[in-house]
Scaffold this motif. Structure first.
Motif, PDB file in Angstrom:
ATOM      1  N   ILE A   1      -5.904  -6.760  15.875  1.00 52.83           N
ATOM      2  CA  ILE A   1      -7.085  -6.882  16.746  1.00 52.83           C
ATOM      3  C   ILE A   1      -6.686  -6.645  18.198  1.00 52.83           C
ATOM      4  O   ILE A   1      -7.355  -5.905  18.931  1.00 52.83           O
ATOM      5  CB  ILE A   1      -7.752  -8.269  16.591  1.00 52.83           C
ATOM      6  N   LEU A   2      -5.570  -7.246  18.633  1.00 55.97           N
ATOM      7  CA  LEU A   2      -5.131  -7.089  20.028  1.00 55.97           C
ATOM      8  C   LEU A   2      -4.763  -5.640  20.342  1.00 55.97           C
ATOM      9  O   LEU A   2      -5.091  -5.126  21.413  1.00 55.97           O
ATOM     10  CB  LEU A   2      -3.953  -8.018  20.332  1.00 55.97           C
ATOM     11  N   GLU A   3      -4.077  -4.967  19.417  1.00 53.74           N
ATOM     12  CA  GLU A   3      -3.699  -3.561  19.635  1.00 53.74           C
ATOM     13  C   GLU A   3      -4.946  -2.691  19.793  1.00 53.74           C
ATOM     14  O   GLU A   3      -5.030  -1.867  20.703  1.00 53.74           O
ATOM     15  CB  GLU A   3      -2.862  -3.049  18.457  1.00 53.74           C
ATOM     16  N   VAL A   4      -5.904  -2.860  18.874  1.00 53.64           N
ATOM     17  CA  VAL A   4      -7.133  -2.060  18.927  1.00 53.64           C
ATOM     18  C   VAL A   4      -7.934  -2.417  20.173  1.00 53.64           C
ATOM     19  O   VAL A   4      -8.457  -1.533  20.863  1.00 53.64           O
ATOM     20  CB  VAL A   4      -7.973  -2.265  17.643  1.00 53.64           C
ATOM     21  N   ALA A   5      -8.013  -3.709  20.484  1.00 51.95           N
ATOM     22  CA  ALA A   5      -8.777  -4.140  21.660  1.00 51.95           C
ATOM     23  C   ALA A   5      -8.191  -3.548  22.934  1.00 51.95           C
ATOM     24  O   ALA A   5      -8.938  -3.112  23.816  1.00 51.95           O
ATOM     25  CB  ALA A   5      -8.803  -5.661  21.745  1.00 51.95           C
ATOM     26  N   LEU A   6      -6.874  -3.529  23.045  1.00 51.03           N
ATOM     27  CA  LEU A   6      -6.242  -2.939  24.228  1.00 51.03           C
ATOM     28  C   LEU A   6      -6.652  -1.483  24.371  1.00 51.03           C
ATOM     29  O   LEU A   6      -7.079  -1.043  25.442  1.00 51.03           O
ATOM     30  CB  LEU A   6      -4.714  -3.055  24.139  1.00 51.03           C
ATOM     31  N   GLU A   7      -6.560  -0.747  23.281  1.00 48.54           N
ATOM     32  CA  GLU A   7      -6.915   0.677  23.306  1.00 48.54           C
ATOM     33  C   GLU A   7      -8.391   0.872  23.663  1.00 48.54           C
ATOM     34  O   GLU A   7      -8.732   1.664  24.541  1.00 48.54           O
ATOM     35  CB  GLU A   7      -6.617   1.263  21.919  1.00 48.54           C
ATOM     36  N   GLU A   8      -9.259   0.123  23.012  1.00 44.58           N
ATOM     37  CA  GLU A   8     -10.698   0.294  23.216  1.00 44.58           C
ATOM     38  C   GLU A   8     -11.157  -0.202  24.587  1.00 44.58           C
ATOM     39  O   GLU A   8     -11.972   0.441  25.241  1.00 44.58           O
ATOM     40  CB  GLU A   8     -11.483  -0.412  22.105  1.00 44.58           C
ATOM     41  N   LEU A   9     -10.648  -1.352  25.023  1.00 43.83           N
ATOM     42  CA  LEU A   9     -11.058  -1.893  26.323  1.00 43.83           C
ATOM     43  C   LEU A   9     -10.498  -1.078  27.483  1.00 43.83           C
ATOM     44  O   LEU A   9     -11.102  -1.016  28.550  1.00 43.83           O
ATOM     45  CB  LEU A   9     -10.638  -3.357  26.452  1.00 43.83           C
ATOM     46  N   THR A  10      -9.330  -0.459  27.272  1.00 45.30           N
ATOM     47  CA  THR A  10      -8.774   0.419  28.303  1.00 45.30           C
ATOM     48  C   THR A  10      -9.655   1.659  28.451  1.00 45.30           C
ATOM     49  O   THR A  10      -9.892   2.138  29.540  1.00 45.30           O
ATOM     50  CB  THR A  10      -7.318   0.816  27.953  1.00 45.30           C
ATOM     51  N   ARG A  11     -10.172   2.119  27.324  1.00 47.25           N
ATOM     52  CA  ARG A  11     -11.044   3.302  27.332  1.00 47.25           C
ATOM     53  C   ARG A  11     -12.427   2.971  27.897  1.00 47.25           C
ATOM     54  O   ARG A  11     -12.993   3.737  28.654  1.00 47.25           O
ATOM     55  CB  ARG A  11     -11.166   3.855  25.906  1.00 47.25           C
ATOM     56  N   ALA A  12     -12.986   1.811  27.515  1.00 48.91           N
ATOM     57  CA  ALA A  12     -14.336   1.432  27.967  1.00 48.91           C
ATOM     58  C   ALA A  12     -14.420  -0.088  28.071  1.00 48.91           C
ATOM     59  O   ALA A  12     -14.243  -0.786  27.068  1.00 48.91           O
ATOM     60  CB  ALA A  12     -15.385   1.950  26.994  1.00 48.91           C
TER      61      ALA A  12
END
Length: 198
Positions: free
Chosen positions: A20-31
């Motif tokens: 969850i943290l890995e995906v969240a970092l990627e997604e929140l960095t993007r938007a």
């Protein structure tokens, strides 16, 4: 028997949290406003698992921030193992700038999630500790002026947070951090002894 059955669940739960943290970092960095449901789906976890780990957007964003800040902070000790104190400090400053600029979307998410001021206490500690470690090593080596504190350092690099991450930030950050480094070296004992020898 029950303990053996529970152990894999704990490791599964840990893997779910990390995913969850890995995906969240990627997604929140993007938007900054990436939907939590999309993060859960991309992390391949159910809504219940997601909300058991992160009951709201703020808790998720703060945990991503803490994790990332800890990674940056940890590089200070690693750099001191392989470089001279002043080289370690300057290279760490570059890594801090790279983190700050690359995570612009995460910064926006942080601003939105922490509108009531809970950000200050959430990740400042590891960075302050890293700066203190680097300043102490440099002061002991005589490569910076004595008496510098982490607060002094934070004020000196404050301009870094004003640079537009969508501009040519590398050269601007490099010039700013070179100026900060030159300022830290001014009045350093090692600089005086080197001048006296020449």
């Amino acid at each position: 028997m029950r303990e053996k059955k529970d152990a894999p669940l704990r490791s599964d739960a840990q893997r779910n949290r990390e995913r969850i943290l890995e995906v969240a970092l990627e997604e929140l960095t993007r938007a900054a406003d990436a939907p939590l449901s999309a993060i859960a789906k991309k992390a391949c976890v159910g809504q219940a698992t997601f909300y058991r780990n992160f009951p709201n957007r703020e808790s998720l964003v703060l945990e991503v921030y803490r994790y990332e800040v800890q990674q940056v902070a940890d590089t200070a000790a690693q750099l001191l193992e392989t470089r001279s104190p002043d080289q370690a400090l300057r290279e760490w400053m570059d890594r801090l700038a790279q983190y700050a600029m690359a995570k612009a979307g995460l910064a926006d998410a942080l601003r939105k999630a922490t509108a009531h001021g809970s950000l200050a206490a959430s990740g400042h500690g590891p960075v302050t500790s890293a700066v203190a470690l680097l300043l102490k090593a440099n002061e002991e080596a005589g490569t910076i002026r004595p008496g510098m504190t982490p607060d002094d350092f934070s004020l000196a690099i404050a301009g870094l947070w004003q640079i537009d991450p969508h501009s040519d930030w590398q050269s601007r950050a490099g010039r700013l951090l070179d100026l900060v480094m030159d300022g830290l070296r001014a009045g350093a004992p090692a600089a005086h002894s080197a001048a006296a020898e020449s």
